[in-house]
Every structure is written in structure tokens, then in C-alpha cells.
Design an enzyme around this catalytic site. Structure first.
Site, PDB file in Angstrom:
ATOM      1  N   SER A 123       0.824  -1.211   0.000  1.00  0.00           N
ATOM      2  CA  SER A 123       0.000   0.000   0.000  1.00  0.00           C
ATOM      3  C   SER A 123       0.852   1.252   0.000  1.00  0.00           C
ATOM      4  O   SER A 123       1.946   1.266   0.572  1.00  0.00           O
ATOM      5  CB  SER A 123      -0.892  -0.006   1.253  1.00  0.00           C
ATOM      6  OG  SER A 123      -1.486   1.255   1.448  1.00  0.00           O
TER       7      SER A 123
ATOM      8  N   TYR B 264      -1.954  -1.381  10.815  1.00  0.00           N
ATOM      9  CA  TYR B 264      -2.250  -1.901   9.462  1.00  0.00           C
ATOM     10  C   TYR B 264      -1.115  -1.525   8.514  1.00  0.00           C
ATOM     11  O   TYR B 264      -0.522  -2.386   7.870  1.00  0.00           O
ATOM     12  CB  TYR B 264      -3.579  -1.332   8.936  1.00  0.00           C
ATOM     13  CG  TYR B 264      -3.683  -1.381   7.428  1.00  0.00           C
ATOM     14  CD1 TYR B 264      -3.414  -0.241   6.654  1.00  0.00           C
ATOM     15  CD2 TYR B 264      -4.004  -2.556   6.768  1.00  0.00           C
ATOM     16  CE1 TYR B 264      -3.473  -0.292   5.273  1.00  0.00           C
ATOM     17  CE2 TYR B 264      -4.067  -2.611   5.388  1.00  0.00           C
ATOM     18  CZ  TYR B 264      -3.800  -1.468   4.643  1.00  0.00           C
ATOM     19  OH  TYR B 264      -3.845  -1.521   3.268  1.00  0.00           O
TER      20      TYR B 264
ATOM     21  N   LYS C 254       2.133  -3.797   6.484  1.00  0.00           N
ATOM     22  CA  LYS C 254       2.529  -3.746   5.070  1.00  0.00           C
ATOM     23  C   LYS C 254       4.042  -3.512   4.961  1.00  0.00           C
ATOM     24  O   LYS C 254       4.737  -4.127   4.179  1.00  0.00           O
ATOM     25  CB  LYS C 254       1.764  -2.640   4.330  1.00  0.00           C
ATOM     26  CG  LYS C 254       0.269  -2.886   4.211  1.00  0.00           C
ATOM     27  CD  LYS C 254      -0.017  -4.192   3.479  1.00  0.00           C
ATOM     28  CE  LYS C 254      -1.502  -4.459   3.354  1.00  0.00           C
ATOM     29  NZ  LYS C 254      -1.787  -5.792   2.762  1.00  0.00           N
TER      30      LYS C 254
HETATM   31  C1  WQD Z   1      -9.812   8.762   1.475  1.00  0.00           C
HETATM   32  C2  WQD Z   1     -10.042  10.237   1.751  1.00  0.00           C
HETATM   33  C3  WQD Z   1     -10.315  10.735   4.079  1.00  0.00           C
HETATM   34  C4  WQD Z   1     -14.098   8.612   4.628  1.00  0.00           C
HETATM   35  C5  WQD Z   1      -6.774   3.878   3.407  1.00  0.00           C
HETATM   36  C6  WQD Z   1      -5.525   3.081   3.659  1.00  0.00           C
HETATM   37  C7  WQD Z   1      -5.012   2.517   2.359  1.00  0.00           C
HETATM   38  C8  WQD Z   1      -6.072   1.652   1.763  1.00  0.00           C
HETATM   39  C9  WQD Z   1      -7.319   2.504   1.507  1.00  0.00           C
HETATM   40  C10 WQD Z   1      -7.159  -0.313   2.673  1.00  0.00           C
HETATM   41  C11 WQD Z   1      -9.287  10.718   2.985  1.00  0.00           C
HETATM   42  C12 WQD Z   1     -11.594  11.052   3.307  1.00  0.00           C
HETATM   43  C13 WQD Z   1     -12.935   9.132   4.082  1.00  0.00           C
HETATM   44  C14 WQD Z   1     -15.138   9.500   5.036  1.00  0.00           C
HETATM   45  C15 WQD Z   1     -13.821  11.373   4.313  1.00  0.00           C
HETATM   46  N1  WQD Z   1      -6.240   0.552   2.625  1.00  0.00           N
HETATM   47  N2  WQD Z   1     -12.806  10.489   3.919  1.00  0.00           N
HETATM   48  N3  WQD Z   1     -14.950  10.845   4.856  1.00  0.00           N
HETATM   49  O1  WQD Z   1      -7.331   6.733   4.210  1.00  0.00           O
HETATM   50  O2  WQD Z   1      -6.629   7.344   1.824  1.00  0.00           O
HETATM   51  O3  WQD Z   1      -6.448   4.972   2.589  1.00  0.00           O
HETATM   52  O4  WQD Z   1      -7.748   3.094   2.768  1.00  0.00           O
HETATM   53  O5  WQD Z   1      -7.988  -0.601   1.897  1.00  0.00           O
HETATM   54  O6  WQD Z   1      -3.858   1.731   2.624  1.00  0.00           O
HETATM   55  O7  WQD Z   1      -4.527   3.943   4.176  1.00  0.00           O
HETATM   56  O8  WQD Z   1      -8.688   5.957   2.209  1.00  0.00           O
HETATM   57  O9  WQD Z   1     -11.078   6.020   1.636  1.00  0.00           O
HETATM   58  O10 WQD Z   1     -10.408   6.044   4.096  1.00  0.00           O
HETATM   59  O11 WQD Z   1     -10.026   8.061   2.700  1.00  0.00           O
HETATM   60  O12 WQD Z   1     -13.679  12.593   4.158  1.00  0.00           O
HETATM   61  O13 WQD Z   1     -16.215   9.085   5.547  1.00  0.00           O
HETATM   62  O14 WQD Z   1     -11.417  10.436   2.046  1.00  0.00           O
HETATM   63  O15 WQD Z   1     -10.079  11.741   5.054  1.00  0.00           O
HETATM   64  O16 WQD Z   1      -8.867  12.056   2.725  1.00  0.00           O
HETATM   65  P1  WQD Z   1      -7.239   6.367   2.776  1.00  0.00           P
HETATM   66  P2  WQD Z   1     -10.121   6.465   2.699  1.00  0.00           P
END
Ligand code: WQD
Length: 336
Positions: free
Chosen positions: A125, A150, A154
């Protein structure tokens, strides 16, 4: 044609990769303990390709259970997805994540090497980079201290592979995913978040479907185009095809080094508000959202430099953010 073992092959990225492998002519064997998916995904895969993969309900933490799979099949390579992947949950339950993600990997590698299977693709990741110093992010960007257990599993997983390739016949490729989203065009497989979605897109589609009251946008005070955080959202079908390219590279022994890493993204960053706007256009709906405070552990911006994957793997993402969002919405509409 070669047989590929896909661990976690009934999961979100795993199932799309199984479809891509079968479409490329590979025989596929799946190991999945159903801890974060449903057996019905196997029917979805079969309906798409017309070929039912061989499936074993095995937990990789039980090492003895893995060996028969390698005795029953001539496995040319393994794609290892099976792992727990919820960032927030990993902070609450670190031992669960270290036990599941690391024990599973070590068991799998030991059984592979005991059975002369030396090719593995590891699901890594972009989280290993933390907040990179330079954008777009290249594979030579420094690995930053993990923000969550998590993410740490990785990083440690990559180190386990690297150390093992130095003293065994193991050849490994780590694919560092950016943000996988969307669903297969058949709408027969897609993302199945259990419980309240942690990731942005499933929360967006569930809000649009009326399952969630409104989306909370985590922060609009980042130093970005509109203050909301930027990510590289890649269609899961494009991501799946990167795995087929990586398998081909290992099987045809084209690798330069025993351990290689590739960033797998589109190379384009999109802010949360840009994603919302694109989703509203793709779904022809008005999304109910509010701006709230930042989420702990979130970084400002991440998007991939895809030069190495393009040039060395011969892979490039083709599907757009809008296509990915439209497919995610189609998939959501099919959920009961
Ligand atoms: C994306 C953006 C949030 C939810 C993580 C892991 C990565 C991979 C994918 C597992 C961010 C914003 C999110 C919400 C929001 N792992 N957001 N409201 O954190 O970039 O990556 O998940 O599958 O390894 O690190 O993904 O989709 O959680 O967030 O504003 O309800 O959306 O702050 O900027 P992330 P995400």
C-alpha cells in the site's frame, strides 16, 4: 496454462484479480477464510468468466491447512491478498493485525518454499510512504514510520519478503496500491464493506442510497486545491490487471531483482470535494455531506508516479475517476 493461487481471492481486489487472471487463461485456486467477504462472490466470478475457480476455505494462520493445496495443485505463483485492512480497527486491535497479517504471510512463505513455489505478488500500500516529501510519489520515496498497525504490517511484510529473497529462491513483487475503488462492469462483483464503511467511496454510495444520513468530509483546512485531502483513486479493474502483469513478469523470469516494488495508481490526485462533484455527475444525484474536523492519521496528499509500472511492468491505468464512481454506484444500487 499456469495455475495461480490467490489468497483472499473472494475479497474486493482479490475477486477482480481472479477474473482478470481467468480472462488471461490462468487456472485459479482461491484460499479465503470468509472473514471479510461472502461465499456468493465465488458465484459472481463464475458468472463473469464461466469458469468456477477451485476454492478452499482455509485460514492462513493454520499452517498445516495450507500444505495440501500445494500438494493438490502445481502452483506457479501466489498472489497474497489475505489480510485485515481496516486502518482504524488496527489502531484499536494491534495484536489482531500483527497476528493475522504477519503470521499468515510467514506461514504462506514457509509452505511455498517447502513445496518449491518461489513466485509471490504481495498486496502492499502507498500508506508505507506516509506523507511523502515529494509528489507524485516514486518507489524510491523514503518509507515513513507507519501511522497505524495496518500500515506497519505492510511495511514489515515487505521487509519479510526482502530478507527471504536474499537467502532463498523466492522472487517477490510488492504492488503498492493507492486508493482502489469501483466495481466490475458486469455489476456481479464489487466492494462489500461489512458494517459502517471506513473508506470514502462506499460511504459516498451508501449515503447516496439513503443507507447513511450524510457523508462527513474529514477536514477542509489542508493545503490543497480546495482544502480537502487528495488521493489517487484507481479503478479496481485496472488494479487487477496490474497483478496479471506482475505474475507474468515473475513466471517468465523477467525480474531484475529478487524483490521489486511498483506503485499502482492513476498518477492523478483528486480531492474529496472533487470526488463528490464527480460522483454527483456520474450518479445524477445530490450528495448530502458536511465538513467536519480532520481524521487522525490522515495525510494531506498522495498520488503515484506511475513511470516504473508503465515502463517495467508494461501496465497503465485506463479507466477514469468518473467511470470508477459510476461503477461503484451501479454496484450500490444492486445491493439489497
Ligand atoms: C480517502 C479520503 C479521508 C471517509 C486507506 C488506507 C489505504 C487503503 C485505503 C485499505 C481521505 C476522506 C474518508 C469518510 C472522508 N487501505 N474520507 N470521509 O485513508 O486514503 O487509505 O484506505 O484498503 O492503505 O490507508 O482511504 O477512503 O479512508 O479516505 O472525508 O467518511 O477520504 O479523510 O482524505 P485512505 P479512505
Amino acid at each position: 496454462m499456469h495455475t495461480i493461487l490467490v489468497t483472499g481471492g473472494l475479497g474486493f481486489i482479490g475477486s477482480h484479480t481472479v477474473v482478470a487472471l481467468q480472462e488471461q487463461g490462468y487456472e485459479v485456486v482461491i484460499i479465503d477464510n470468509l472473514s471479510n467477504t461472502r461465499l456468493s462472490v465465488l458465484d459472481g466470478i463464475t458468472a463473469i468468466t464461466g469458469k468456477k475457480p477451485i476454492y478452499y476455505n482455509i485460514d492462513l494462520k493454520e499452517k498445516v491447512a495450507i500444505t495440501p493445496v500445494f500438494k493438490n495443485h502445481q502452483i506457479a505463483g501466489v498472489i497474497h491478498f489475505a489480510a485485515s485492512k481496516a486502518v482504524g480497527e488496527s489502531v484499536e486491535k494491534p495484536l489482531l493485525y500483527y497476528q493475522n497479517n504477519l503470521t499468515s504471510l510467514v506461514n504462506l512463505l514457509q509452505v511455498m518454499l517447502e513445496n518449491n513455489c518461489s513466485n509471490i505478488i504481495f498486496s502492499s500500500s502507498c500508506t508505507v510512504y506516509g506523507q511523502a516529501d515529494a509528489l507524485p510519489i516514486t518507489e524510491t520515496a523514503p518509507i515513513k514510520p507507519a501511522e497505524s498497525p495496518y500500515g506497519n504490517t505492510k511495511q514489515i511484510g515487505e521487509e519479510i519478503l526482502f530478507d527471504t529473497t536474499k537467502v532463498t529462491a523466492l522472487k517477490a513483487i510488492a504492488l503498492r496500491y493507492f486508493n482502489p475503488i469501483g466495481a466490475h462492469k458486469s455489476v456481479l462483483i464489487g466492494e462489500l464493506p461489512l458494517g459502517v464503511p471506513q473508506n470514502l467511496i462506499p460511504f459516498v454510495t451508501q449515503t447516496a442510497a439513503g443507507i447513511r444520513a450524510e457523508l462527513s468530509v474529514f477536514g477542509d483546512d489542508y493545503p490543497t486545491i480546495d482544502g480537502t485531502a487528495v488521493r489517487d483513486y484507481i479503478h479496481v479493474v485496472d488494479l487487477a490487471k496490474a497483478h496479471v502483469k506482475a505474475v507474468e513478469r515473475l513466471i517468465t523470469k523477467k525480474q531484475n531483482d529478487a524483490f521489486e516494488v511498483f506503485n499502482v495508481g492513476t498518477g492523478k490526485g483528486s480531492s474529496v470535494l472533487e470526488v463528490i462533484k464527480a460522483f454527483e455527475k456520474a450518479s445524477n444525484t445530490k450528495l448530502n455531506y458536511k465538513i467536519v474536523g480532520r481524521r487522525a492519521g490522515d495525510i494531506t496528499s498522495a498520488y503515484a508516479d506511475t513511470t516504473k509500472a508503465n515502463k517495467v511492468l508494461g501496465w497503465k491505468a485506463h479507466l477514469s475517476l468518473e467511470e470508477a464512481l459510476a461503477s461503484a454506484w451501479e454496484w450500490q444500487l444492486k445491493q439489497e
